[in-house]
Each structure stands twice: as structure tokens, then as C-alpha cells.
Write a protein that holds these residues in place. Structure first.
Motif, PDB file in Angstrom:
ATOM      1  N   GLY A 275       0.827  -1.202   0.000  1.00  0.00           N
ATOM      2  CA  GLY A 275       0.000   0.000   0.000  1.00  0.00           C
ATOM      3  C   GLY A 275       0.858   1.246   0.000  1.00  0.00           C
ATOM      4  N   MET A 276       0.185   2.377  -0.131  1.00  0.00           N
ATOM      5  CA  MET A 276       0.874   3.663  -0.073  1.00  0.00           C
ATOM      6  C   MET A 276      -0.035   4.671   0.610  1.00  0.00           C
ATOM      7  SD  MET A 276       0.555   5.302  -3.924  1.00  0.00           S
ATOM      8  CE  MET A 276       1.083   6.924  -3.324  1.00  0.00           C
ATOM      9  N   GLY A 277       0.532   5.814   0.971  1.00  0.00           N
ATOM     10  CA  GLY A 277      -0.227   6.896   1.575  1.00  0.00           C
ATOM     11  C   GLY A 277      -0.285   8.091   0.641  1.00  0.00           C
ATOM     12  N   LEU A 278      -1.125   9.044   0.996  1.00  0.00           N
ATOM     13  CA  LEU A 278      -1.259  10.272   0.215  1.00  0.00           C
ATOM     14  C   LEU A 278      -1.537  11.412   1.170  1.00  0.00           C
ATOM     15  CD1 LEU A 278      -1.439  11.798  -2.460  1.00  0.00           C
ATOM     16  CD2 LEU A 278      -3.843  11.110  -2.621  1.00  0.00           C
ATOM     17  N   ASN A 279      -0.679  12.398   1.139  1.00  0.00           N
ATOM     18  CA  ASN A 279      -0.764  13.546   2.032  1.00  0.00           C
ATOM     19  C   ASN A 279      -1.549  14.670   1.368  1.00  0.00           C
ATOM     20  OD1 ASN A 279      -0.238  15.313   4.134  1.00  0.00           O
ATOM     21  ND2 ASN A 279       1.741  15.927   3.312  1.00  0.00           N
ATOM     22  N   GLY A 280      -2.088  15.554   2.187  1.00  0.00           N
ATOM     23  CA  GLY A 280      -2.715  16.755   1.661  1.00  0.00           C
ATOM     24  C   GLY A 280      -4.213  16.792   1.847  1.00  0.00           C
ATOM     25  N   ALA A 281      -4.751  18.007   1.787  1.00  0.00           N
ATOM     26  CA  ALA A 281      -6.201  18.167   1.800  1.00  0.00           C
ATOM     27  C   ALA A 281      -6.782  17.574   0.520  1.00  0.00           C
ATOM     28  CB  ALA A 281      -6.563  19.646   1.905  1.00  0.00           C
ATOM     29  N   SER A 282      -8.020  17.152   0.593  1.00  0.00           N
ATOM     30  CA  SER A 282      -8.649  16.536  -0.570  1.00  0.00           C
ATOM     31  C   SER A 282      -8.585  17.450  -1.789  1.00  0.00           C
ATOM     32  CB  SER A 282     -10.106  16.189  -0.249  1.00  0.00           C
ATOM     33  OG  SER A 282     -10.748  15.630  -1.355  1.00  0.00           O
ATOM     34  N   GLU A 283      -8.784  18.729  -1.573  1.00  0.00           N
ATOM     35  CA  GLU A 283      -8.762  19.691  -2.669  1.00  0.00           C
ATOM     36  C   GLU A 283      -7.392  19.785  -3.318  1.00  0.00           C
ATOM     37  OE1 GLU A 283      -9.965  24.425  -3.331  1.00  0.00           O
ATOM     38  OE2 GLU A 283      -9.852  23.562  -1.307  1.00  0.00           O
ATOM     39  N   GLU A 284      -6.356  19.423  -2.581  1.00  0.00           N
ATOM     40  CA  GLU A 284      -4.986  19.521  -3.098  1.00  0.00           C
ATOM     41  C   GLU A 284      -4.566  18.278  -3.878  1.00  0.00           C
ATOM     42  OE1 GLU A 284      -2.509  22.135  -0.001  1.00  0.00           O
ATOM     43  OE2 GLU A 284      -3.208  20.236   0.845  1.00  0.00           O
ATOM     44  N   ASN A 285      -5.279  17.172  -3.679  1.00  0.00           N
ATOM     45  CA  ASN A 285      -4.927  15.916  -4.352  1.00  0.00           C
ATOM     46  C   ASN A 285      -5.558  15.872  -5.736  1.00  0.00           C
ATOM     47  OD1 ASN A 285      -5.488  14.245  -1.228  1.00  0.00           O
ATOM     48  ND2 ASN A 285      -3.542  14.983  -2.013  1.00  0.00           N
ATOM     49  N   SER A 286      -4.735  15.635  -6.754  1.00  0.00           N
ATOM     50  CA  SER A 286      -5.294  15.502  -8.096  1.00  0.00           C
ATOM     51  C   SER A 286      -6.085  14.208  -8.196  1.00  0.00           C
ATOM     52  CB  SER A 286      -4.181  15.511  -9.143  1.00  0.00           C
ATOM     53  OG  SER A 286      -3.420  14.320  -9.076  1.00  0.00           O
ATOM     54  N   ILE A 287      -7.019  14.177  -9.120  1.00  0.00           N
ATOM     55  CA  ILE A 287      -7.782  12.952  -9.352  1.00  0.00           C
ATOM     56  C   ILE A 287      -6.846  11.827  -9.782  1.00  0.00           C
ATOM     57  CG2 ILE A 287      -9.545  11.869 -10.789  1.00  0.00           C
ATOM     58  CD1 ILE A 287     -10.640  13.710  -8.621  1.00  0.00           C
ATOM     59  N   ALA A 288      -5.827  12.164 -10.562  1.00  0.00           N
ATOM     60  CA  ALA A 288      -4.901  11.133 -11.038  1.00  0.00           C
ATOM     61  C   ALA A 288      -4.173  10.458  -9.877  1.00  0.00           C
ATOM     62  CB  ALA A 288      -3.895  11.736 -12.013  1.00  0.00           C
ATOM     63  N   GLN A 289      -3.698  11.243  -8.917  1.00  0.00           N
ATOM     64  CA  GLN A 289      -2.969  10.601  -7.825  1.00  0.00           C
ATOM     65  C   GLN A 289      -3.922   9.882  -6.863  1.00  0.00           C
ATOM     66  OE1 GLN A 289      -2.062  14.658  -5.200  1.00  0.00           O
ATOM     67  NE2 GLN A 289      -0.453  13.192  -5.535  1.00  0.00           N
ATOM     68  N   SER A 290      -5.149  10.357  -6.740  1.00  0.00           N
ATOM     69  CA  SER A 290      -6.136   9.616  -5.943  1.00  0.00           C
ATOM     70  C   SER A 290      -6.486   8.293  -6.623  1.00  0.00           C
ATOM     71  CB  SER A 290      -7.396  10.461  -5.742  1.00  0.00           C
ATOM     72  OG  SER A 290      -7.114  11.614  -4.962  1.00  0.00           O
ATOM     73  N   GLN A 291      -6.583   8.300  -7.945  1.00  0.00           N
ATOM     74  CA  GLN A 291      -6.833   7.062  -8.675  1.00  0.00           C
ATOM     75  C   GLN A 291      -5.677   6.085  -8.488  1.00  0.00           C
ATOM     76  OE1 GLN A 291      -7.539   8.789 -12.579  1.00  0.00           O
ATOM     77  NE2 GLN A 291      -9.724   8.332 -12.455  1.00  0.00           N
ATOM     78  N   ARG A 292      -4.458   6.579  -8.507  1.00  0.00           N
ATOM     79  CA  ARG A 292      -3.286   5.734  -8.277  1.00  0.00           C
ATOM     80  C   ARG A 292      -3.344   5.110  -6.887  1.00  0.00           C
ATOM     81  NH1 ARG A 292       0.786   2.444  -9.996  1.00  0.00           N
ATOM     82  NH2 ARG A 292       2.640   2.669  -8.715  1.00  0.00           N
ATOM     83  N   LEU A 293      -3.736   5.906  -5.911  1.00  0.00           N
ATOM     84  CA  LEU A 293      -3.849   5.412  -4.544  1.00  0.00           C
ATOM     85  C   LEU A 293      -4.876   4.289  -4.456  1.00  0.00           C
ATOM     86  CD1 LEU A 293      -2.880   6.160  -1.566  1.00  0.00           C
ATOM     87  CD2 LEU A 293      -5.067   7.345  -1.377  1.00  0.00           C
ATOM     88  N   PHE A 294      -6.046   4.490  -5.059  1.00  0.00           N
ATOM     89  CA  PHE A 294      -7.077   3.455  -5.046  1.00  0.00           C
ATOM     90  C   PHE A 294      -6.626   2.215  -5.807  1.00  0.00           C
ATOM     91  CE2 PHE A 294      -9.947   6.458  -3.215  1.00  0.00           C
ATOM     92  CZ  PHE A 294     -10.987   5.711  -2.675  1.00  0.00           C
ATOM     93  N   ASP A 295      -5.871   2.402  -6.892  1.00  0.00           N
ATOM     94  CA  ASP A 295      -5.432   1.255  -7.675  1.00  0.00           C
ATOM     95  C   ASP A 295      -4.526   0.349  -6.857  1.00  0.00           C
ATOM     96  OD1 ASP A 295      -5.540  -0.263  -9.962  1.00  0.00           O
ATOM     97  OD2 ASP A 295      -4.025   0.875 -11.050  1.00  0.00           O
TER      98      ASP A 295
END
Length: 270
Positions: free
Chosen positions: A83-103
Motif C-alpha cells: 500500500g501507499m499513503g497520500l498527504n494533503g487536503a482533498s482539494e490539493e490531491n489531483s484525481i490522477a494521484q487519488s486514482q493511483r492510490l485506489f489502484d
């Protein structure tokens, strides 16, 4: 070849919590195979066999599972730890990096589960241990996407556990709290940092880092993983270390008071 020992497959086992889990399962009598995205052969623990695996690629998942079955003839336990983590407010996270996180965190778990279930069903038994997080129970500021992935893993695991019990297969969750495993090394920064969040994000990151650095010994979590893998009558959830108290507080403390204390502990005000 069919191993006379039970076989455990641990994703993301080259370092961090996965390495501790692999070692603990080996000490509990399992033949352990670990996975890593960039390496094969041996891990830092020289008795740990590693196979290459990218949980975001269907063909890589199939090849890794086939390699373990070809060598050992069985998979008794799958630990979905990668797994991996993702820092930042939701508004700061791009859809692409959120998709990568879910993948990685969600669809990776699904790919691995789908790959091993036919073999576990054929052998008449199996255990799938999914590594969740205390943030799969209590969403925290500046962890919206990460918390969302762990909430997804929680719901997915509970549903699949219902589906496969008649096949003598169980799906269970281990829920660590802050653990001294260097998890921050595998946490991405937001693609679109915004000045509006900068000060609060930095304060929150510092608070989380302090909690991780002073967190649970990873061997405590590894012990919970062994219990989840071996208990004859497994529980659905295994909160580990500090997560046990937080899980209880989340259930029984007044919601407003709990959330206020959570924000305070992560240095984001009232």
C-alpha cells in the motif's frame, strides 16, 4: 511440488510492516513468500523468498500467484499488505494521484484476492488477511483519500467474508495504529498544494510524524497478523496496538468530543 508446511504470501514484504509480518509468520511455522515491485530473489531477511509483483497490473498478479503455486503447490494465507499513503487536503490531491492510490490500496487487494480464491477453494481452506488502518475507522484531516481507501477495504473485506465462508475461507482485517515502520517514506505529497491549507497541513504532518515515530513496535502488529492468519475461529477485525483503544473510543465516546480531540491531536484546531 507441494510444501508440507502451510504457505503464506505477503505482499509488500521487502521492508516495513510486510517484512515484520513475513518474519513473524515464518516463526509461526509458515513457508513465507514475499513480494516486491522491484526485486526478486531474497529480501533483507535472507531466508525470505521474494517474487516480483506490481499489484496494479493483472498480468503481474497472475504471474506472481502462479510462481508461488508452481514452487509450493499451495497458498494457505494471503496477507494484502502492499500500500501507499497520500498527504494533503482533498482539494490539493489531483484525481490522477487519488486514482493511483485506489489502484494500489483497493484494487490491488481485489486483484490479489481474486487470484488466490480459486486455489483456496480447490484446496478447501484459506485465509485472507487485509491490512487496513485505524484511519479506516476514524477519518482524519489531510488523509481524505487514504481514509477512503481503507474504508473501502473494510467494506470489501466484510462483504467477501460473507461470500466465501461456505468454502472454508475467511477474510479478516488487521487495523494498525501509528507504527514505527517508515510508512512516510511511501507517502506521496499533493499534486496541487494550496496556500489556504499550507500552515494546517504542515502542522498536521508534523503531528502525524511524531505519533508514528513514537508509535507501536511493528512486532505488535506482526503478532496481530499471525493471530489473524492462524486463529481457528477468527474475528473479523484485529485492531493492533494503540488502535485497540482508539477503536473502542470511536465506538463509545460521544462523537463530537471524539472528533474534537482527533482534530486537536493532529494540530488542526477545534
Amino acid at each position: 511440488m507441494t510444501s508440507s508446511q502451510p504457505v503464506a504470501l505477503v505482499t509488500g514484504a521487502k521492508s516495513g510492516l510486510g517484512r515484520f509480518a513475513a518474519r513473524a509468520l515464518g516463526n509461526a511455522g509458515f513457508q513465507v513468500v514475499g513480494t516486491s515491485r522491484k526485486a526478486s530473489g531474497r529480501g533483507d531477511d535472507q531466508d525470505l523468498a521474494l517474487v516480483e509483483l506490481d499489484v496494479t497490473r493483472d498480468e503481474s498478479v497472475a504471474a506472481a500467484v502462479d510462481a508461488v503455486l508452481a514452487r509450493f503447490g499451495r497458498i494457505d494465507v494471503l496477507v494484502n499488505n502492499a500500500g501507499m499513503g497520500l498527504n494533503g487536503a482533498s482539494e490539493e490531491n489531483s484525481i490522477a494521484q487519488s486514482q493511483r492510490l485506489f489502484d494500489i490500496n483497493v484494487f490491488g487487494v481485489m486483484r490479489m484476492t481474486n487470484a488466490v480464491l480459486p486455489h483456496m477453494r480447490a484446496q478447501g481452506s484459506g485465509r485472507i488477511v487485509n491490512i487496513s488502518s485505524i484511519f479506516g475507522l476514524m477519518p482524519a484531516p489531510f488523509m481524505a483519500a487514504y481514509s477512503a481507501t481503507k474504508f473501502a477495504v473494510e467494506g470489501y473485506s466484510e462483504s467477501v467474508d460473507h461470500e466465501v465462508r461456505e468454502d472454508n475461507i475467511r477474510v479478516v482485517l488487521v487495523e494498525p495504529g501509528g507504527t514505527r515502520t517508515g510508512f512516510d517514506d511511501n507517502t506521496a505529497e499533493p499534486d496541487n498544494p494550496l496556500p489556504a491549507y499550507d500552515h494546517r497541513r504542515r502542522r498536521s504532518n508534523q503531528a502525524v510524524a511524531e505519533q508514528v515515530n513514537n508509535g507501536d513496535d511493528p512486532e505488535v502488529v506482526a503478532k496481530a497478523i499471525v493471530a489473524a492468519a492462524t486463529d481457528k475461529s477468527p474475528k473479523l477485525r484485529y485492531p493492533a496496538g494503540s488502535a485497540r483503544q482508539l477503536s473502542a473510543l470511536r465506538r463509545f465516546a460521544p462523537r463530537a468530543a471524539f472528533d474534537r480531540q482527533l482534530r486537536k491531536s493532529l494540530a488542526v484546531g477545534q
